[in-house]
Design an enzyme around this catalytic site. Structure first.
Site, short mmCIF file in Angstrom:
data_model
loop_
_atom_site.label_atom_id
_atom_site.label_comp_id
_atom_site.label_asym_id
_atom_site.label_seq_id
_atom_site.Cartn_x
_atom_site.Cartn_y
_atom_site.Cartn_z
N LYS A 60 0.84 -1.20 0.00
CA LYS A 60 0.00 0.00 0.00
C LYS A 60 0.88 1.25 0.00
O LYS A 60 0.62 2.22 -0.72
CB LYS A 60 -0.94 -0.01 1.23
CG LYS A 60 -2.05 -1.06 1.10
CD LYS A 60 -2.79 -1.34 2.42
CE LYS A 60 -3.77 -2.50 2.22
NZ LYS A 60 -4.46 -2.93 3.44
N GLN B 92 -4.22 -1.64 9.79
CA GLN B 92 -4.21 -2.97 9.14
C GLN B 92 -4.80 -4.02 10.09
O GLN B 92 -4.43 -4.09 11.25
CB GLN B 92 -2.77 -3.34 8.73
CG GLN B 92 -2.65 -4.62 7.93
CD GLN B 92 -3.33 -4.56 6.56
OE1 GLN B 92 -3.47 -3.50 5.96
NE2 GLN B 92 -3.78 -5.70 6.06
N ASP C 269 -10.84 2.99 4.79
CA ASP C 269 -11.19 1.56 4.76
C ASP C 269 -12.70 1.36 4.87
O ASP C 269 -13.19 0.26 4.64
CB ASP C 269 -10.53 0.84 5.95
CG ASP C 269 -9.39 -0.06 5.51
OD1 ASP C 269 -9.43 -0.53 4.37
OD2 ASP C 269 -8.49 -0.29 6.32
N1 GUN Z 1 -6.87 -6.93 6.24
C1 GUN Z 1 -7.30 -7.63 5.17
N2 GUN Z 1 -7.92 -6.81 4.27
C2 GUN Z 1 -7.87 -5.58 4.82
C3 GUN Z 1 -8.34 -4.31 4.36
O1 GUN Z 1 -8.95 -4.15 3.30
N3 GUN Z 1 -8.07 -3.26 5.19
C4 GUN Z 1 -7.44 -3.41 6.40
N4 GUN Z 1 -7.26 -2.33 7.14
N5 GUN Z 1 -7.01 -4.57 6.83
C5 GUN Z 1 -7.22 -5.64 6.05
#
Ligand code: GUN
Length: 296
Positions: free
Chosen positions: A54, A98, A121
């Protein structure tokens, strides 16, 4: 019949072109670069890889990117303090914590600490709550579910009136993708670990979304001929023929299902590339919200 492959990499590349064009305007007219902050707790290798990817994409897109990496034993207060710091930072337009977090932390409270204007998110309870209601508009839609819908729309697939079956009810994918399909007027069935007659329910689907984390679970006889199959699964299985000794597969048995389906997403190269593209899209949206360019 062999299914048409939905190329997530190519569709994500189109979205990046659109993002870059918008950023050029934002920078030139308003002097703004979108900023994303990531919060990572602990050493989960998959989470570290996702966050690194990311951050790299941010740099590639010309975004401002900062990261806070806290130790596995970080306290609730430390994680919330990191989020609050980013809430107050005007150079940050999106905050991503995350998941999953270590078990001693209260995920619900941490996600609720994120300012909803920076909740790229879409996991803040207010954003998810709005997504669950008719006639309400969340500020942000969760990235992987939004990516699934983009794949359908950009492939010219009619969602309105379709029978959609979603395998999985997770907060990150299954539930929000079901809500998005419902908003687009599909008739939605959500299946989970207690559902009976899974193959029979799946065979009703015009659009089948698999998000359960079970390698190759969906077989050819679960799929109606011509159906659209969106595979969200990312599973590593042993494979002694590869250098690493393992390979990535989805929740769908691609080789057999592609002979029955009308459209199918591969793993890798289907939904995966869309998650980060939608995160960048949401962060750009956060920057536009902060600049007053979008009514909220
Ligand atoms: N863990 C797995 N997929 C995601 C996501 O789309 N966002 C976040 N913050 N954590 C994740």
């Amino acid at each position: 019949m062999t299914a048409q492959i939905i190329d997530g990499k190519a569709i994500a590349a189109q979205i990046y072109d659109e993002i870059r064009a918008e950023i050029a305007v934002l920078k030139e007219k308003y002097g703004i670069a979108p900023g994303l902050a990531t919060v990572l707790v602990g050493e989960n290798p998959a989470s570290k890889a996702y966050v690194a990817s990311k951050q790299k994409t941010c740099v590639d897109c010309g975004f401002h990117s900062v990261g806070e990496h806290l130790p596995e034993d970080a306290t609730q207060e430390q994680v919330e303090a990191a989020v609050r710091r980013f809430n107050e930072d005007p150079a940050i337009h999106g905050i991503l914590v995350q998941l999953p977090l270590p078990r001693h932390l209260n995920e619900e409270k941490i996600l609720a600490t994120i300012s909803i204007e920076k909740d790229v998110d879409g996991f803040h309870p207010l954003n998810i709550g709005k997504l669950a209601m008719k006639g309400r508009k969340p500020l942000f839609v969760p990235c992987t579910p939004a990516g699934c819908i983009e794949l359908l729309v950009r492939s010219g697939i009619e969602i309105s009136g379709a029978e959609a079956v979603v395998l999985g009810r997770s907060n990150i994918v299954g539930l929000p993708v079901s809500l998005l399909l419902l908003h687009r007027d599909a008739t939605v069935t959500i299946c989970h670990s207690r559902s009976r007659n899974l193959p029979e329910i799946c065979r009703r689907a015009d659009i089948l979304v698999a998000a359960v984390g079970q390698p190759k679970m969906v077989k050819a006889d679960w799929v109606k001929p011509g159906a659209v199959v969106i595979d969200v699964g990312i599973n590593r299985i042993p494979d002694p023929t590869t250098k690493s000794g393992s390979r990535m597969v989805g929740d769908v048995d691609f080789d057999e299902v592609k002979e029955v389906a009308g459209y199918i997403t591969p793993v890798p190269g289907g939904v995966g590339p869309m998650t980060i593209a939608m995160l960048m899209w949401n962060t750009l949206r956060g920057a536009k919200i902060a600049a007053g360019l979008i009514e909220t």
